[in-house]
Design a protein around this motif. Sequence first.
Motif, mmCIF file in Angstrom:
data_model
loop_
_atom_site.group_PDB
_atom_site.id
_atom_site.type_symbol
_atom_site.label_atom_id
_atom_site.label_comp_id
_atom_site.label_asym_id
_atom_site.label_seq_id
_atom_site.Cartn_x
_atom_site.Cartn_y
_atom_site.Cartn_z
ATOM 1 N N ASN A 192 0.862 -1.176 0.000
ATOM 2 C CA ASN A 192 0.000 0.000 0.000
ATOM 3 C C ASN A 192 0.903 1.231 0.000
ATOM 4 O O ASN A 192 1.359 1.679 1.046
ATOM 5 N N GLU A 193 1.182 1.743 -1.208
ATOM 6 C CA GLU A 193 2.158 2.829 -1.317
ATOM 7 C C GLU A 193 1.628 4.162 -0.815
ATOM 8 O O GLU A 193 2.386 5.123 -0.690
ATOM 9 N N GLY A 194 0.339 4.202 -0.496
ATOM 10 C CA GLY A 194 -0.187 5.393 0.164
ATOM 11 C C GLY A 194 0.520 5.650 1.488
ATOM 12 O O GLY A 194 0.540 6.777 1.992
ATOM 13 N N ASN A 195 1.118 4.591 2.028
ATOM 14 C CA ASN A 195 1.790 4.712 3.331
ATOM 15 C C ASN A 195 3.272 5.081 3.223
ATOM 16 O O ASN A 195 3.961 5.134 4.242
ATOM 17 N N PRO A 254 12.877 4.813 6.043
ATOM 18 C CA PRO A 254 13.459 5.207 4.751
ATOM 19 C C PRO A 254 13.832 4.036 3.827
ATOM 20 O O PRO A 254 13.756 4.164 2.605
ATOM 21 N N GLY A 255 14.193 2.888 4.403
ATOM 22 C CA GLY A 255 14.572 1.724 3.582
ATOM 23 C C GLY A 255 13.442 1.251 2.685
ATOM 24 O O GLY A 255 13.676 0.671 1.618
ATOM 25 N N ILE A 256 12.200 1.501 3.096
ATOM 26 C CA ILE A 256 11.050 1.062 2.291
ATOM 27 C C ILE A 256 10.960 1.906 1.020
ATOM 28 O O ILE A 256 10.780 1.395 -0.085
ATOM 29 N N TYR A 286 4.115 -5.301 4.141
ATOM 30 C CA TYR A 286 3.302 -4.437 5.016
ATOM 31 C C TYR A 286 4.144 -4.070 6.221
ATOM 32 O O TYR A 286 4.136 -4.750 7.237
ATOM 33 N N PRO A 287 4.911 -2.985 6.114
ATOM 34 C CA PRO A 287 5.844 -2.633 7.189
ATOM 35 C C PRO A 287 5.132 -1.931 8.343
ATOM 36 O O PRO A 287 3.946 -1.612 8.251
ATOM 37 N N ASP A 288 5.867 -1.693 9.415
ATOM 38 C CA ASP A 288 5.337 -0.838 10.466
ATOM 39 C C ASP A 288 5.358 0.588 9.937
ATOM 40 O O ASP A 288 6.184 0.937 9.082
ATOM 41 N N THR A 289 4.434 1.398 10.423
ATOM 42 C CA THR A 289 4.363 2.788 9.978
ATOM 43 C C THR A 289 4.268 3.657 11.233
ATOM 44 O O THR A 289 4.073 3.134 12.334
ATOM 45 N N SER A 304 0.847 2.829 12.515
ATOM 46 C CA SER A 304 0.706 1.447 13.020
ATOM 47 C C SER A 304 2.100 0.947 13.373
ATOM 48 O O SER A 304 2.717 0.195 12.604
ATOM 49 N N PRO A 305 2.615 1.356 14.538
ATOM 50 C CA PRO A 305 4.027 1.080 14.858
ATOM 51 C C PRO A 305 4.378 -0.403 14.963
ATOM 52 O O PRO A 305 5.537 -0.766 14.874
ATOM 53 N N GLU A 306 3.358 -1.260 15.108
ATOM 54 C CA GLU A 306 3.674 -2.699 15.150
ATOM 55 C C GLU A 306 3.432 -3.372 13.811
ATOM 56 O O GLU A 306 3.623 -4.579 13.674
ATOM 57 N N GLY A 307 2.990 -2.618 12.820
ATOM 58 C CA GLY A 307 2.585 -3.221 11.554
ATOM 59 C C GLY A 307 1.083 -3.411 11.567
ATOM 60 O O GLY A 307 0.405 -3.061 12.539
ATOM 61 N N ARG A 308 0.537 -3.974 10.494
ATOM 62 C CA ARG A 308 -0.921 -4.133 10.427
ATOM 63 C C ARG A 308 -1.355 -5.597 10.585
ATOM 64 O O ARG A 308 -2.374 -5.897 11.188
ATOM 65 N N LEU A 309 -0.570 -6.499 10.030
ATOM 66 C CA LEU A 309 -1.047 -7.882 9.930
ATOM 67 C C LEU A 309 -0.780 -8.662 11.204
ATOM 68 O O LEU A 309 0.188 -8.402 11.925
#
Length: 343
Positions: free
Chosen positions: A218-221, A227-229, A271-274, A277-282
């Motif tokens: 989801n590149e909206g995120n 930065p690595g993402i 689906y990385p942490d953001t 959502s600091p723990e990720g979503r899944l």
Amino acid sequence: MHKIKRMSKVTTLNEFILDNQADFPFATGELSRILNDITVASKIVSRDVRKAGLVDHILGAQGETNIQGEDQQKLDVVADQQFIKAFENGGEVCGIASEENDDFVAFTSESAKQGKYVVLFDPLDGSSNIDVNVSIGTIFSIYRRVSEVGTLATLEDMLQPGTAQVAAGYVLYGSSTMLVYTTGKGVNGFTLDPSIGEFCLSHPNMRMPESGRIYAMNEGNIDICEPGIKAYTQYCQSFDNDKGAPYSGRYIGSLVADFHRNMIKGGIYIYPDTTTSPEGRLRLLYECNPLAFIAEQAGGLATTGRKRILDIKPERLHQRVPYFIGSKNMVEKVMSLLIEHGK
Ligand code: AHM
Ligand code: MG
């Protein structure tokens, strides 16, 4: 004279399960029966999914929210109940945990307490896709219980690391319905033939290509990720990558469907942490672990970006983790960029 065309033999899922029973860990037939229960429940869910558009009252949010604050669609609940019923009546499973239930369920009947297994599952993943006719899926993970047989299932039974899974799989309700599973001896895929109501072996010994040119995220995120993402998506879009041309971005927003495509064509799902959502979503237990088991069995990789998913010791039922899963070389590439760019 007409040549008689020999038809190749169709292997049904039930036949396949029985034929391969001896390969299962603790081969006693119980695991086969659980897989059969899953088969039956997924055929019923598949039927309900197929007619969802016709039945007005099945569509739309039910008006309740689950523990993660998301709207529950009616079909989620219907699917959840269908799978729980199958496990509760089967006699091999002593308890379950699912995305739709805040707490795990310990079955109380005497026969269920004798069950040696627990099942963790997401009855209908990709719920935001239900009412727009886009592919959705079921994900499941099976463990031996660690508590004593004859007693009620415990939280400890549910919180086992992914390495302890004895079987895992998914059902994809796509343009056809497919069931893909592993018992730790490779991965096999079965397609539901609606005319005879049977899952038939269509994808024997599935292997995930070592590399691919599809990335799903989801590149909206992108601006709320580390930065690595961004560095990785830029790599995917560049002419200077390993393929010498931009990859394709494909994001269905249904984990099972995105994963299944990547299994077949080669690709990565991220689906990385953001920051939001600091723990990720899944969720680790019923989304990430089962697919990680399948990915590894097919030659792929699944990590948090830093460590192997299957090695995580779960702390909570609905625990979330950052998730990078897919073709081995692609997961390794993004992991190296995460280290290079730091948090
Ligand atoms: P769900 O369990 O509520 O359906 O959420 C899981 C889904 C995955 O199938 C999908 O890949 C992801 O959430 C999509 O999330 P987003 O909408 O944030 O991209
Ligand atoms: Mg889900």
